[in-house]
Design a protein around this motif. Structure first.
Motif, PDB file in Angstrom:
ATOM      1  N   TYR A  18     -15.715  -4.491  -4.991  1.00  0.00           N
ATOM      2  CA  TYR A  18     -15.173  -4.628  -3.630  1.00  0.00           C
ATOM      3  C   TYR A  18     -14.619  -3.281  -3.136  1.00  0.00           C
ATOM      4  CZ  TYR A  18     -11.822  -5.621   0.032  1.00  0.00           C
ATOM      5  OH  TYR A  18     -11.106  -5.589   1.196  1.00  0.00           O
ATOM      6  N   LEU A  19     -13.842  -2.608  -3.984  1.00  0.00           N
ATOM      7  CA  LEU A  19     -13.248  -1.331  -3.587  1.00  0.00           C
ATOM      8  C   LEU A  19     -14.304  -0.252  -3.351  1.00  0.00           C
ATOM      9  CD1 LEU A  19     -10.091  -1.223  -5.881  1.00  0.00           C
ATOM     10  CD2 LEU A  19     -10.146  -1.408  -3.384  1.00  0.00           C
ATOM     11  N   THR A  23     -14.129   1.733  -0.013  1.00  0.00           N
ATOM     12  CA  THR A  23     -13.655   3.117  -0.112  1.00  0.00           C
ATOM     13  C   THR A  23     -14.764   4.118  -0.392  1.00  0.00           C
ATOM     14  OG1 THR A  23     -13.230   3.032  -2.503  1.00  0.00           O
ATOM     15  CG2 THR A  23     -11.424   2.343  -1.026  1.00  0.00           C
ATOM     16  N   GLY A  24     -15.855   3.665  -0.980  1.00  0.00           N
ATOM     17  CA  GLY A  24     -16.942   4.565  -1.347  1.00  0.00           C
ATOM     18  C   GLY A  24     -16.759   5.208  -2.714  1.00  0.00           C
ATOM     19  N   HIS A 104      -3.905  -4.549  -2.779  1.00  0.00           N
ATOM     20  CA  HIS A 104      -3.750  -4.506  -1.326  1.00  0.00           C
ATOM     21  C   HIS A 104      -4.641  -3.474  -0.647  1.00  0.00           C
ATOM     22  CE1 HIS A 104      -1.288  -1.195  -2.739  1.00  0.00           C
ATOM     23  NE2 HIS A 104      -1.333  -0.711  -1.521  1.00  0.00           N
ATOM     24  N   ILE A 105      -5.388  -2.710  -1.402  1.00  0.00           N
ATOM     25  CA  ILE A 105      -6.213  -1.628  -0.857  1.00  0.00           C
ATOM     26  C   ILE A 105      -7.366  -2.197  -0.045  1.00  0.00           C
ATOM     27  CG2 ILE A 105      -7.657   0.361  -1.439  1.00  0.00           C
ATOM     28  CD1 ILE A 105      -4.666   0.713  -2.065  1.00  0.00           C
ATOM     29  N   LYS A 106      -7.452  -1.732   1.210  1.00  0.00           N
ATOM     30  CA  LYS A 106      -8.537  -2.176   2.093  1.00  0.00           C
ATOM     31  C   LYS A 106      -9.461  -1.033   2.507  1.00  0.00           C
ATOM     32  CE  LYS A 106      -6.896  -6.361   2.471  1.00  0.00           C
ATOM     33  NZ  LYS A 106      -7.179  -7.207   1.377  1.00  0.00           N
ATOM     34  N   ASP A 107      -8.948   0.202   2.396  1.00  0.00           N
ATOM     35  CA  ASP A 107      -9.766   1.353   2.748  1.00  0.00           C
ATOM     36  C   ASP A 107      -9.261   2.598   2.018  1.00  0.00           C
ATOM     37  OD1 ASP A 107      -7.467   2.124   4.128  1.00  0.00           O
ATOM     38  OD2 ASP A 107      -8.270   1.568   6.090  1.00  0.00           O
ATOM     39  N   LEU A 111      -5.642   3.751  -0.164  1.00  0.00           N
ATOM     40  CA  LEU A 111      -5.693   4.250  -1.538  1.00  0.00           C
ATOM     41  C   LEU A 111      -4.986   5.588  -1.646  1.00  0.00           C
ATOM     42  CD1 LEU A 111      -6.819   3.622  -4.347  1.00  0.00           C
ATOM     43  CD2 LEU A 111      -8.858   4.895  -3.728  1.00  0.00           C
ATOM     44  N   CYS A 112      -5.117   6.429  -0.647  1.00  0.00           N
ATOM     45  CA  CYS A 112      -4.467   7.742  -0.658  1.00  0.00           C
ATOM     46  C   CYS A 112      -2.948   7.627  -0.590  1.00  0.00           C
ATOM     47  CB  CYS A 112      -4.977   8.595   0.499  1.00  0.00           C
ATOM     48  SG  CYS A 112      -6.695   9.091   0.323  1.00  0.00           S
ATOM     49  N   GLU A 113      -2.447   6.544  -0.043  1.00  0.00           N
ATOM     50  CA  GLU A 113      -1.001   6.347   0.079  1.00  0.00           C
ATOM     51  C   GLU A 113      -0.346   5.932  -1.225  1.00  0.00           C
ATOM     52  OE1 GLU A 113      -0.375   3.675   3.304  1.00  0.00           O
ATOM     53  OE2 GLU A 113      -1.280   5.038   4.771  1.00  0.00           O
TER      54      GLU A 113
END
Length: 114
Positions: A18-19, A23-24, A104-107, A111-113
Motif C-alpha cells: 500500500y505504501l 509514496t513510490g 497513518h502515512i498516506k503520502d 512520511l517525511c514528517e
C-alpha cells in the motif's frame, strides 16, 4: 552477523504494498524506515511475534550499502534489551513495530514528517 534473508509478516508485506503505491518507495526502503522508527522509539519486542507468511528480503537488498550500520544498531538493541531470540526474529519484530508506527502515512509528505 545479520541473516542472509529476512522473512516479513503478511501484515508488513501488505502495508508496504500500500505504501509503495502511495509514496513510490520500495519495500526495502520502507523496511529500513520501519526499523529506524522502532529503534528510535526504543520499543520492546517482548510481545511481538510476527508471522513469516510475507515477503522475503535478501540482506543486501534490505540494508543496502549501510549494512554494517544497521547491524551495529540492531546488535546494540539486542544487548540493551537482553534479547535472546534469533536476530532474524528481532529484525522482523522491529519491522513489524515500525510498520505499525507508519499506519497513518498516506503520502510521501506524511512520511517525511516522521
Amino acid at each position: 552477523m545479520l541473516p542472509n534473508r529476512i522473512k516479513l509478516s503478511k501484515n508488513s508485506t501488505d502495508k508496504f504494498r500500500y505504501l509503495k503505491m502511495s509514496t513510490g518507495l520500495t519495500p526495502n526502503i520502507l523496511a529500513r524506515i520501519a526499523i529506524m522508527l522502532a529503534l528510535k522509539d526504543g520499543s520492546s519486542i517482548f510481545n511481538s511475534s510476527p508471522d513469516t507468511d510475507g515477503q522475503e528480503l535478501n540482506k543486501s537488498v534490505l540494508f543496502g550499502d549501510h549494512e554494517h550500520v544497521y547491524e551495529a544498531m540492531i546488535k546494540q538493541f539486542i544487548h540493551d534489551t537482553n534479547e535472546i531470540r534469533p536476530i532474524s526474529h528481532v529484525i522482523s519484530s522491529l519491522i513489524e513495530i515500525g510498520v505499525h508506527k507508519m499506519g497513518h502515512i498516506k503520502d510521501l509528505n506524511a512520511l517525511c514528517e516522521l
